[in-house]
Design an enzyme around this catalytic site. Structure first.
Site, mmCIF file in Angstrom:
data_model
loop_
_atom_site.group_PDB
_atom_site.id
_atom_site.type_symbol
_atom_site.label_atom_id
_atom_site.label_comp_id
_atom_site.label_asym_id
_atom_site.label_seq_id
_atom_site.Cartn_x
_atom_site.Cartn_y
_atom_site.Cartn_z
ATOM 1 N N ALA A 43 26.998 43.417 -2.329
ATOM 2 C CA ALA A 43 26.666 42.711 -3.567
ATOM 3 C C ALA A 43 27.451 41.410 -3.705
ATOM 4 O O ALA A 43 28.305 41.071 -2.880
ATOM 5 C CB ALA A 43 26.915 43.620 -4.758
ATOM 6 N N HIS A 44 27.181 40.702 -4.800
ATOM 7 C CA HIS A 44 27.741 39.360 -4.998
ATOM 8 C C HIS A 44 29.256 39.387 -5.151
ATOM 9 O O HIS A 44 29.835 40.240 -5.804
ATOM 10 C CB HIS A 44 27.089 38.655 -6.189
ATOM 11 C CG HIS A 44 27.135 39.416 -7.481
ATOM 12 N ND1 HIS A 44 26.587 38.915 -8.630
ATOM 13 C CD2 HIS A 44 27.655 40.617 -7.811
ATOM 14 C CE1 HIS A 44 26.766 39.768 -9.618
ATOM 15 N NE2 HIS A 44 27.411 40.814 -9.135
ATOM 16 N N GLY A 45 29.884 38.440 -4.482
ATOM 17 C CA GLY A 45 31.323 38.265 -4.602
ATOM 18 C C GLY A 45 32.168 39.242 -3.817
ATOM 19 O O GLY A 45 33.395 39.244 -3.939
#
Length: 340
Positions: A240-242
């Site tokens: 997922a993001h980050g």
């Protein structure tokens, strides 16, 4: 397709190892210990497989020096047969490369910089201001978005999607169906419904990384999602993001890592592990398959959370008992108080 053959002497020179047997004998493939024929090479990586040696018909066998008396045929003597097998697999690979240059059906933006030695396959699309490095292969149907960068000696198999603003290092392999740089799952709740949070970060992939098929690595909301050097990722993984994945970490299939989590260096994450967001995992951590990671790990080691497989009747009984644990614990506390 014409197969390439290698002699015992050539393979010994390639591995820089000792050998015993007919230097001119040739093989054209690698096979299992039980199925190898005289035209094929095989190896024995564990002592428990020595029971197959009396019936082995391989043209060449890779084994340890201390095992050589157990096989009378042609052999390559190495300290680590499994590593030798890995090295030999490269020269026996028969995959046909895309021709150097840009296929007539590919669409390449005028502002893109494509190295003269790069290989751009049929129906590939290369976006504006994108850079494709030396001897990199972009296979059929791939899309590399605007302002992305793919380093040298990379291979994107057919139908890989690289969104805009993604950076890929050198010697990276990405398998079919994988998506790099898709939007992270960011939404703000309101009385009118979910409001999309546009993902303003990118994705940075290091060098010598391999990513399996149908894997998704989301772009960051504000900062980049980062996959460091020498990471290997299996099929059907979601990052997922980050998220940050440290150097040398291995991630098996069907793993999900929620946003803004940091995975340390040289970790091993087995299949179907679920990792919560906004936590940190120490270097050299190993998660057994199916583990549900709800909190950070400060000390390296091996961790597991799921019970082992059991007979379904026993599982039903244990499941009922699990729901009774809280009541049982309270009863024990009451008994301890009464006994004082």
């Amino acid at each position: 397709m014409v197969k390439t053959t290698y002699s015992l002497k050539q393979l010994a020179e390639f591995l820089q190892c000792d050998y015993v047997g007919d230097t001119a004998v040739e093989v054209d493939a690698i096979a299992t210990l039980e199925q190898a024929t005289k035209q094929q090479l095989t190896f024995i990586s564990q002592d428990k497989y020595e029971k197959y040696l009396p019936d082995c018909r391989a043209g060449i066998l890779v084994l340890k020096p201390e095992q050589q008396e157990k096989f009378s045929g042609n052999k390559l003597l190495v300290t680590d047969p499994y590593m030798a097998y890995a090295q030999l697999s490269r020269i026996f690979e028969s995959r046909q490369r895309v021709a150097v240059g840009i296929h007539p059906s590919a669409v390449v933006a005028e502002s893109a910089m494509v190295a003269a030695t790069a290989r751009i396959g049929p129906n590939a699309v290369i976006g504006e201001f994108t850079v494709i490095g030396e001897d990199t292969e972009i296979s059929a149907g791939c899309t590399v978005g605007d302002a992305s960068r793919v380093g040298d000696n990379c291979l994107l198999h057919a139908n890989v999607s690289v969104y805009a603003g993604v950076t890929i290092g050198d010697k990276v392999i990405v398998h079919s169906g994988t998506v790099l740089g898709s939007d992270g799952f960011g939404f703000a709740p309101s009385q009118q419904g979910w409001v999309k949070i546009h993902q303003l970060g990118g994705v940075r992939i290091g060098s010598r990384v391999e990513i399996g098929s149908n894997t998704s690595i989301d772009r960051g909301a504000l900062t980049d999602t980062v996959i460091e050097d020498n990471v290997i990722i299996d099929n059907l993984v979601h990052i997922a993001h980050g998220v940050k994945v440290g150097e040398g970490t291995a991630i098996a299939g069907c793993v999900g890592i929620a946003g803004s989590t940091t995975i340390g260096k040289n970790c091993q994450i087995a299949g179907a592990v679920a990792i919560n967001g906004h936590i940190e995992i120490a270097d050299n951590t190993f998660f057994h398959g199916g583990t549900i990671v709800t909190k950070g790990v400060r000390e390296s080691g091996a961790y597991a959370s799921t019970p082992p497989m059991q007979d379904v009747r026993k599982w039903r009984r244990n499941s009922v008992r699990y729901t009774q644990l809280d009541d049982l614990a309270n009863r024990i506390k009451d008994l301890e108080k009464a006994a004082k």
